[in-house]
Design an enzyme around this catalytic site. Structure first.
Site, PDB file in Angstrom:
ATOM      1  N   GLU A 199      13.946  21.924 -55.915  1.00 55.95           N
ATOM      2  CA  GLU A 199      14.417  23.312 -56.072  1.00 55.95           C
ATOM      3  C   GLU A 199      14.235  23.779 -57.512  1.00 55.95           C
ATOM      4  OE1 GLU A 199      18.557  23.328 -55.124  1.00 55.95           O
ATOM      5  OE2 GLU A 199      18.204  22.909 -53.010  1.00 55.95           O
ATOM      6  N   ASP A 248      20.719   4.109 -56.912  1.00 55.16           N
ATOM      7  CA  ASP A 248      21.324   2.805 -56.680  1.00 55.16           C
ATOM      8  C   ASP A 248      21.343   2.486 -55.180  1.00 55.16           C
ATOM      9  OD1 ASP A 248      22.987   0.669 -58.051  1.00 55.16           O
ATOM     10  OD2 ASP A 248      24.412   1.305 -56.507  1.00 55.16           O
TER      11      ASP A 248
HETATM   12  C1  NOJ Z   1      22.984  -2.246 -57.901  1.00 56.27           C
HETATM   13  C2  NOJ Z   1      23.246  -2.159 -59.370  1.00 56.27           C
HETATM   14  O1  NOJ Z   1      22.047  -2.404 -60.066  1.00 56.27           O
HETATM   15  C3  NOJ Z   1      24.350  -3.143 -59.695  1.00 56.27           C
HETATM   16  O2  NOJ Z   1      24.532  -3.323 -61.076  1.00 56.27           O
HETATM   17  C4  NOJ Z   1      25.607  -2.674 -59.030  1.00 56.27           C
HETATM   18  O3  NOJ Z   1      26.634  -3.615 -59.251  1.00 56.27           O
HETATM   19  C5  NOJ Z   1      25.389  -2.502 -57.527  1.00 56.27           C
HETATM   20  N1  NOJ Z   1      24.177  -1.832 -57.197  1.00 56.27           N
HETATM   21  C6  NOJ Z   1      26.520  -1.720 -56.915  1.00 56.27           C
HETATM   22  O4  NOJ Z   1      26.430  -0.371 -57.279  1.00 56.27           O
END
Ligand code: NOJ
Length: 544
Positions: free
Chosen positions: A259, A206
């Site tokens: 790893e 993310d």
């Molecule tokens: C990107 C994710 O795809 C989204 O759904 C989320 O709200 C934000 N990052 C924050 O983690």
């Protein structure tokens, strides 16, 4: 796993499951891991190679899992660790890989780490998040000009207890971790190893490019320009996004996943933003590899024209020369569904599905995309998604309704419609956590399963074609001569070729080539002596 080769991720098709909306197995109106297990045979049958699960970790669910409060526990409404393990093992037994969604940049503000960190200036975790004194009298002005989403407000939040500010780059309840603190790195790497030991095959990372911020907290320079999604950005985020230290972190993470079972057995795919050079830099170099893949989000904002497609294909050949590959995506849990971007014209959505599944790259499908699921309009007022409420609380409904991006992301997260029953086969509850889409009764898996001409059959045929044909999963890509509204390209591998011809225009086209039609996106395409006759808004895959 049966597929031993280390570069399985190059040939895979990824399917994104948003667990909350995929399948509810216990009647509480919320999807869960048992539900995902029950539906794994459907995904295997679809030809899917890799299942990416949006976060199911313990979380107050204020951003539906992207606000983690324990990285090694499963949120009770989704199941428990034993069920997660069973899911991983069942997917493997069906020949699929499992990729989890790792939110490294921030935690929930209810994570015990943050509660401790926020409790005083001198607790053992005081430096686990990005705390800073403010400016001005009493330090009540934010430390610098770093902004949250869309540049609309400061990314800093005030803590009365510490009389300091903490950084929350996305929403206020998602404080950013301090990745320069070795204890934070060790704790997060331990969580990663925990899931690797449980057998997961990799991670979707993310907002990966946001993690390492400028250690000197310098102001971002004022430089107005058009950012992604046609959003105007006032500042260049040089000190908060895409810093070179993120690349080093990518390399360090790669070392952690390498790893286990040797290099390349587990895969990292990053959600990163920026220009081509920046995005590519996350892949590391020969000396120190980084992420295996990065998402290329250009197709999310496609224009349905031959020119756009041609230019995108050309650009990807330049920006991701083999052996690198873009991870391609047309929709996800944050952005509008394709069917709505093409004004509900399924012929166009089908052509785009053929493009996604036949171009060079690693395609990602978002649940429901295979049946042409639509956005479900849901007013901002009353949204469960916090994004609109926090970032654009003043946005009038009539504007939110008209703009192409969905500010209320609930609209793209409604439950997966499996059949025409009251709960669409998603739930037995009368109250699913989000309403079923209005088309659930007619546009669902069961209906399309029974119709050989459906979008589901098309997507399944294409995913399987890609899985089975080396030209598609491993071949090179070369644009072929084509005029007007037609795009044509060859996928070639060890002397064998497969041609894809997309007629993106409103009129029938004749492509002066030859071949047998392996699959068309709709009826009426025909190989004639003069060439391939392709109806309006139709694509074909051909073999010599
Ligand atoms: C990107 C994710 O795809 C989204 O759904 C989320 O709200 C934000 N990052 C924050 O983690």
């Amino acid at each position: 796993m049966s597929e031993g080769a280390g570069d399985w991720w190059r040939r895979t098709t990824i399917y994104q499951v948003y667990p909350r909306s995929f399948q509810d197995s216990d009647g509480d109106g919320i999807g869960d891991l048992r539900g995902v297990i029950d539906r794994l045979p459907y995904l295997a049958d679809l030809g899917i190679g890799t299942v990416w699960l949006s976060p199911f970790f313990a979380s107050p669910q204020r951003d539906f899992g992207y606000d983690v409060s324990d990285y090694t526990a499963v949120a009770p409404e989704y199941g428990d660790l034993a069920t997660a393990r069973e899911l991983i093992d069942t997917a493997h037994a069906l020949g699929m890989r499992v990729v989890l969604d790792l939110v490294l940049n921030h935690t929930s503000d209810e994570h015990p780490w943050f509660l401790e960190s926020a409790s005083s200036r001198d607790n053992p975790k005081a430096d686990w998040y990005l705390w800073h004194d403010g400016r001005g009298r009493g330090g009540r002005r934010p430390p610098n000009n770093w902004k949250g989403p869309l540049d609309l407000r400061t990314a800093w939040r005030w803590s009365e207890t510490r009389r300091q500010w903490y950084l929350a780059s996305f929403l206020g309840f998602q404080p950013d971790l301090n990745w320069r603190n070795p204890e934070v790195r060790a704790a997060m790497f331990a969580a990663i190893r925990f899931w690797l030991d449980l057998g997961v095959d990799g991670f979707r990372l993310d907002v990966f490019g946001w993690i390492m911020k400028d250690p000197a907290f310098r102001d971002n320079p004022l430089r107005p320009r058009l950012g992604g999604g046609d959003v105007i950005r006032l500042r260049d985020r040089v000190f908060t996004e895409g810093t070179p230290d993120n690349v080093v972190l990518a390399q360090d993470l790669r070392a952690v996943v390498d790893e286990v079972d040797g290099a390349d057995d587990r895969m990292l795919v990053g959600e990163v933003f920026g220009g081509p050079a920046k995005v590519r830099s996350y892949l590391g170099d020969e000396r120190r590899p980084g992420l295996h893949l990065v998402f290329a989000f250009d197709l999310l904002e496609f224009r349905f024209t031959a020119r756009f497609v041609r230019e995108t294909l050309e650009r990807y050949e330049r920006e991701f020369p083999a052996p690198s590959l873009p991870a391609t995506v047309l929709e996800n849990h944050d952005r509008s569904r394709v069917m709505d971007r093409v004004g509900g014209d399924e012929r166009k959505a089908r052509v785009l599905a053929m493009l996604l599944l036949t171009m060079r790259g690693v395609p990602t499908l978002y649940q429901g995309q295979e049946i042409g699921m639509r956005n479900t309009y849901l007013p901002l007022r009353g949204a469960l998604d916090p994004f609109g409420r926090e970032v654009l609380p003043w946005m009038p409904e009539w504007i939110s309704r008209r703009i192409p991006e969905r500010i209320n992301r609930d609209e793209v997260r409604t439950p997966m419609p499996w059949d025409g029953s009251a709960g669409a086969g998603f739930t037995t509850s009368a109250h699913p956590w989000l309403p079923l889409g209005p088309e659930s009764g007619v546009r669902n898996v069961a209906v399309q399963e029974a119709d050989a001409g459906s979008m589901l059959h098309l997507v399944r045929d294409l995913v399987r074609l890609r899985r089975d044909r080396p030209e598609l999963h491993s071949g090179s890509l070369r644009l072929l001569p084509a005029e007007g509204d037609v795009v044509a390209f060859a996928r070639e591998h060890e002397g064998r070729a497969l041609h894809v011809v997309l007629n993106m225009g409103p009129r029938e086209a004749l492509w002066p080539g030859s071949g047998d039609i392996l699959r068309a996106t709709g009826p009426g395409a025909e190989a004639t002596a003069a060439g391939i006759r392709i109806p309006a808004c139709t694509g074909v895959a051909l073999v010599e």
